[in-house]
Design a protein around this motif. Structure first.
Motif, PDB file in Angstrom:
ATOM      1  N   HIS A 174       0.861  -1.182   0.000  1.00  0.00           N
ATOM      2  CA  HIS A 174       0.000   0.000   0.000  1.00  0.00           C
ATOM      3  C   HIS A 174       0.901   1.237   0.000  1.00  0.00           C
ATOM      4  CE1 HIS A 174      -2.915   3.013   1.435  1.00  0.00           C
ATOM      5  NE2 HIS A 174      -3.809   2.226   0.864  1.00  0.00           N
ATOM      6  N   PRO A 175       0.505   2.302  -0.710  1.00  0.00           N
ATOM      7  CA  PRO A 175       1.378   3.492  -0.790  1.00  0.00           C
ATOM      8  C   PRO A 175       1.664   4.146   0.562  1.00  0.00           C
ATOM      9  CG  PRO A 175      -0.608   3.772  -2.168  1.00  0.00           C
ATOM     10  CD  PRO A 175      -0.686   2.408  -1.573  1.00  0.00           C
ATOM     11  N   SER A 176       0.810   3.902   1.562  1.00  0.00           N
ATOM     12  CA  SER A 176       1.031   4.559   2.867  1.00  0.00           C
ATOM     13  C   SER A 176       2.060   3.817   3.723  1.00  0.00           C
ATOM     14  CB  SER A 176      -0.283   4.628   3.640  1.00  0.00           C
ATOM     15  OG  SER A 176      -0.705   3.328   4.009  1.00  0.00           O
ATOM     16  N   THR A 177       2.577   2.709   3.207  1.00  0.00           N
ATOM     17  CA  THR A 177       3.470   1.892   4.026  1.00  0.00           C
ATOM     18  C   THR A 177       4.767   2.599   4.405  1.00  0.00           C
ATOM     19  OG1 THR A 177       2.644  -0.255   3.439  1.00  0.00           O
ATOM     20  CG2 THR A 177       4.972  -0.135   3.813  1.00  0.00           C
ATOM     21  N   MET A 178       5.152   2.391   5.634  1.00  0.00           N
ATOM     22  CA  MET A 178       6.369   3.023   6.168  1.00  0.00           C
ATOM     23  C   MET A 178       7.589   2.161   5.821  1.00  0.00           C
ATOM     24  SD  MET A 178       7.004   3.705  10.184  1.00  0.00           S
ATOM     25  CE  MET A 178       6.422   5.373  10.249  1.00  0.00           C
ATOM     26  N   LYS A 181      13.080   0.328   7.875  1.00  0.00           N
ATOM     27  CA  LYS A 181      14.123   0.886   8.755  1.00  0.00           C
ATOM     28  C   LYS A 181      13.523   1.851   9.766  1.00  0.00           C
ATOM     29  CE  LYS A 181      18.738   1.478   7.017  1.00  0.00           C
ATOM     30  NZ  LYS A 181      19.667   2.444   6.484  1.00  0.00           N
ATOM     31  N   LEU A 182      12.654   2.739   9.285  1.00  0.00           N
ATOM     32  CA  LEU A 182      12.046   3.716  10.193  1.00  0.00           C
ATOM     33  C   LEU A 182      11.115   3.003  11.173  1.00  0.00           C
ATOM     34  CD1 LEU A 182      11.755   6.646  11.053  1.00  0.00           C
ATOM     35  CD2 LEU A 182       9.954   6.925   9.341  1.00  0.00           C
ATOM     36  N   ALA A 183      10.399   1.989  10.665  1.00  0.00           N
ATOM     37  CA  ALA A 183       9.502   1.226  11.538  1.00  0.00           C
ATOM     38  C   ALA A 183      10.310   0.572  12.667  1.00  0.00           C
ATOM     39  CB  ALA A 183       8.754   0.175  10.730  1.00  0.00           C
ATOM     40  N   ARG A 184      11.451  -0.028  12.322  1.00  0.00           N
ATOM     41  CA  ARG A 184      12.300  -0.679  13.340  1.00  0.00           C
ATOM     42  C   ARG A 184      12.815   0.356  14.336  1.00  0.00           C
ATOM     43  NH1 ARG A 184      16.095  -4.927  13.690  1.00  0.00           N
ATOM     44  NH2 ARG A 184      14.651  -6.101  12.368  1.00  0.00           N
ATOM     45  N   CYS A 185      13.230   1.495  13.806  1.00  0.00           N
ATOM     46  CA  CYS A 185      13.745   2.541  14.685  1.00  0.00           C
ATOM     47  C   CYS A 185      12.671   2.956  15.687  1.00  0.00           C
ATOM     48  CB  CYS A 185      14.195   3.723  13.831  1.00  0.00           C
ATOM     49  SG  CYS A 185      14.909   5.035  14.782  1.00  0.00           S
ATOM     50  N   MET A 186      11.434   3.106  15.207  1.00  0.00           N
ATOM     51  CA  MET A 186      10.351   3.515  16.107  1.00  0.00           C
ATOM     52  C   MET A 186      10.055   2.462  17.167  1.00  0.00           C
ATOM     53  SD  MET A 186       7.736   5.418  13.533  1.00  0.00           S
ATOM     54  CE  MET A 186       6.463   5.437  14.792  1.00  0.00           C
ATOM     55  N   ALA A 205      -0.618  -1.653   6.402  1.00  0.00           N
ATOM     56  CA  ALA A 205      -0.077  -2.888   5.816  1.00  0.00           C
ATOM     57  C   ALA A 205       0.876  -3.620   6.761  1.00  0.00           C
ATOM     58  CB  ALA A 205       0.633  -2.565   4.515  1.00  0.00           C
ATOM     59  N   GLY A 206       1.164  -3.029   7.922  1.00  0.00           N
ATOM     60  CA  GLY A 206       1.862  -3.783   8.964  1.00  0.00           C
ATOM     61  C   GLY A 206       3.357  -3.609   9.106  1.00  0.00           C
ATOM     62  N   SER A 207       3.939  -2.541   8.540  1.00  0.00           N
ATOM     63  CA  SER A 207       5.405  -2.367   8.652  1.00  0.00           C
ATOM     64  C   SER A 207       5.890  -2.418  10.096  1.00  0.00           C
ATOM     65  CB  SER A 207       5.836  -1.013   8.116  1.00  0.00           C
ATOM     66  OG  SER A 207       5.799  -1.001   6.744  1.00  0.00           O
ATOM     67  N   ILE A 208       5.176  -1.735  10.968  1.00  0.00           N
ATOM     68  CA  ILE A 208       5.630  -1.638  12.366  1.00  0.00           C
ATOM     69  C   ILE A 208       5.518  -2.996  13.053  1.00  0.00           C
ATOM     70  CG2 ILE A 208       4.993  -0.637  14.611  1.00  0.00           C
ATOM     71  CD1 ILE A 208       4.383   1.987  12.988  1.00  0.00           C
ATOM     72  N   LEU A 209       4.396  -3.686  12.820  1.00  0.00           N
ATOM     73  CA  LEU A 209       4.220  -4.999  13.457  1.00  0.00           C
ATOM     74  C   LEU A 209       5.241  -6.000  12.924  1.00  0.00           C
ATOM     75  CD1 LEU A 209       0.317  -5.207  13.597  1.00  0.00           C
ATOM     76  CD2 LEU A 209       1.903  -4.425  15.377  1.00  0.00           C
ATOM     77  N   LEU A 210       5.585  -5.892  11.639  1.00  0.00           N
ATOM     78  CA  LEU A 210       6.601  -6.791  11.065  1.00  0.00           C
ATOM     79  C   LEU A 210       7.940  -6.604  11.771  1.00  0.00           C
ATOM     80  CD1 LEU A 210       5.984  -6.489   7.204  1.00  0.00           C
ATOM     81  CD2 LEU A 210       5.819  -8.575   8.563  1.00  0.00           C
ATOM     82  N   GLU A 211       8.315  -5.339  11.978  1.00  0.00           N
ATOM     83  CA  GLU A 211       9.619  -5.084  12.605  1.00  0.00           C
ATOM     84  C   GLU A 211       9.611  -5.436  14.092  1.00  0.00           C
ATOM     85  OE1 GLU A 211      12.333  -4.662  10.900  1.00  0.00           O
ATOM     86  OE2 GLU A 211      10.991  -4.743   9.172  1.00  0.00           O
ATOM     87  N   CYS A 232      -2.536  -6.714   6.138  1.00  0.00           N
ATOM     88  CA  CYS A 232      -1.551  -6.813   7.220  1.00  0.00           C
ATOM     89  C   CYS A 232      -1.404  -8.270   7.661  1.00  0.00           C
ATOM     90  CB  CYS A 232      -2.016  -5.922   8.376  1.00  0.00           C
ATOM     91  SG  CYS A 232      -0.897  -5.923   9.756  1.00  0.00           S
ATOM     92  N   SER A 233      -2.536  -8.950   7.769  1.00  0.00           N
ATOM     93  CA  SER A 233      -2.513 -10.355   8.175  1.00  0.00           C
ATOM     94  C   SER A 233      -1.727 -11.186   7.149  1.00  0.00           C
ATOM     95  CB  SER A 233      -3.965 -10.836   8.305  1.00  0.00           C
ATOM     96  OG  SER A 233      -4.025 -12.219   8.271  1.00  0.00           O
ATOM     97  N   ARG A 234      -1.944 -10.896   5.863  1.00  0.00           N
ATOM     98  CA  ARG A 234      -1.197 -11.637   4.820  1.00  0.00           C
ATOM     99  C   ARG A 234       0.303 -11.382   4.969  1.00  0.00           C
ATOM    100  NH1 ARG A 234      -3.356  -9.843  -0.724  1.00  0.00           N
ATOM    101  NH2 ARG A 234      -1.692 -11.169  -1.522  1.00  0.00           N
ATOM    102  N   ASN A 235       0.656 -10.121   5.198  1.00  0.00           N
ATOM    103  CA  ASN A 235       2.086  -9.792   5.331  1.00  0.00           C
ATOM    104  C   ASN A 235       2.716 -10.480   6.538  1.00  0.00           C
ATOM    105  OD1 ASN A 235       2.179  -8.218   3.043  1.00  0.00           O
ATOM    106  ND2 ASN A 235       1.887  -6.275   4.117  1.00  0.00           N
TER     107      ASN A 235
END
Ligand SMILES: C[S@@+](CC[C@H](N)C(=O)[O-])C[C@H]1O[C@@H](n2cnc3c(N)ncnc32)[C@H](O)[C@@H]1O
Length: 343
Positions: A174-178, A181-186, A205-211, A232-235
């Protein structure tokens, strides 16, 4: 406790150092004397902290044991090199490398100095050999702010550690995805040690939860948009990140009883919709609600659009301000990374 240094990527001036301090703090590792140079942080801490930071951090490159630090003057460097007990670090028959990097415009000839250090080691340990590809011992030095920080490499963060989870490699994009690297930093700035429960109530789409999951945190997330929750669940499943829960829900009415910390990227009303709410009202209402599920002192690490006084919003609600960093994404978007603590 020993003298360590960490070199960081140059993509931001303050975030990488704040991230290292947060990692050490959340692991309960004591450290002291943090001195910041351009792209180098020198601290006194345990050697274990070097491995931990290399494993967890998003912006650290190399961790070293400091052997000396001096003005970037040829004669001073030679004097300090003479005192280094190289035989403690390179044994007979072992190989070594010397790599010097300049983060400033210091006029010291790094190639000439690398050779000089190499010769110095070879004189002290005659049976040692130079191996620039896979040495037993790597000596590294960094010129920053007219100083040389010199030492032995202890740990190195893999340059490819985020590649597999880059948005283009995920089943749902999704275009809003972070960026990961920034997600991990946060996640690190939220002082989230492995095993703690991290919530992202605007999970997209789950960048933060993935990290968070990638560093061993338990994760739970929600989003008001069912398509995002499904994506997000798929990711998460694709990368085998187990989740404690993933629901469709409004961040202003959180269906959770307690989480350890919250890491999130609420919508700015550009690439992701606020569903008619003003960003400031949406975030204030969410912050008010979040108080009921955070423990005392529980951290929130938030990415917010520039242009509002988010610190004042949070403090007015009763949160304690911890830190903030401004990240320029492009001409018309600056993110504020705000770190606050629940009262
Ligand atoms: C900036 S995106 C999050 C992107 C996510 N961090 C990622 O990397 O994929 C913000 C998300 O907030 C969701 N959202 C908007 N209003 C919401 C609300 N009131 N409660 C929960 N989620 C909401 C949007 O559907 C969107 O997915």
């Amino acid at each position: 406790m020993t003298d360590l240094f960490f070199t960081v990527s140059g993509e931001h001036t303050t975030l990488p150092f704040a991230e290292i301090n947060a990692i050490l703090e959340s692991a309960g590792i004591s450290s002291s004397g943090g001195t910041v140079f351009t792209r180098v942080l020198c601290v006194t801490s345990t050697v274990e902290s070097a491995y931990l930071v290399a494993r967890r951090s998003s912006m650290t490159k190399v961790c070293g044991l400091e052997l000396f630090r001096c003005d970037a003057e040829w004669s001073e460097i030679q004097r300090r090199l003479r005192d280094v007990p190289f035989t403690d670090y390179v044994k007979k028959g072992q190989s070594f490398s010397v790599r010097l990097t300049s983060f400033d415009t210091s006029h010291v000839n790094t190639l000439g100095l690398e050779r000089e250090v190499g010769d110095n080691i070879s004189r002290k340990v005659p049976d040692a050999s130079v191996n620039l590809v896979d040495p037993d011992r790597s000596f590294i030095g960094f010129f920053a702010d007219s100083m040389l920080i010199f030492g032995v490499k202890v740990a190195e963060a893999s340059a490819k550690r985020f590649d597999e989870r880059m948005p283009v490699n995920r089943p749902f994009l999704h275009p809003s995805t972070m960026p990961p690297k920034l997600a991990r930093c946060m996640v690190n700035l939220a002082r989230a040690p492995s095993g703690c429960l991290v919530l992202d109530p605007f999970c997209g789409a789950g960048s933060i939860l993935l990290e968070a999951g990638a560093v061993g945190c338990r994760v739970v997330g929600s989003d008001v948009d069912d398509v995002m929750v499904e994506g997000c669940s798929r990711n998460l499943k694709y990368f085998r990140i187990p989740f404690d829960g993933l629901l469709v829900g409004d961040a202003r009415r959180l269906p959770y009883t307690v989480v350890d910390c919250i890491v999130s990227d609420p919508p700015y009303g550009r690439a992701s919709s606020t569903h008619g709410a003003s960003p400031i009202k949406l975030v204030s209402d969410f912050l008010f609600e979040a108080m009921s599920i955070l423990p005392r002192g529980g951290y929130l690490s938030l990415s917010l659009p520039g242009g509002w006084d988010w610190r004042a919003v949070a403090v007015d609600l009763g949160y304690a301000f911890v830190d903030r960093h401004f990240v320029r994404e492009h001409k018309s978007l600056t993110r504020e990374i705000l770190i606050i603590k629940a009262p």
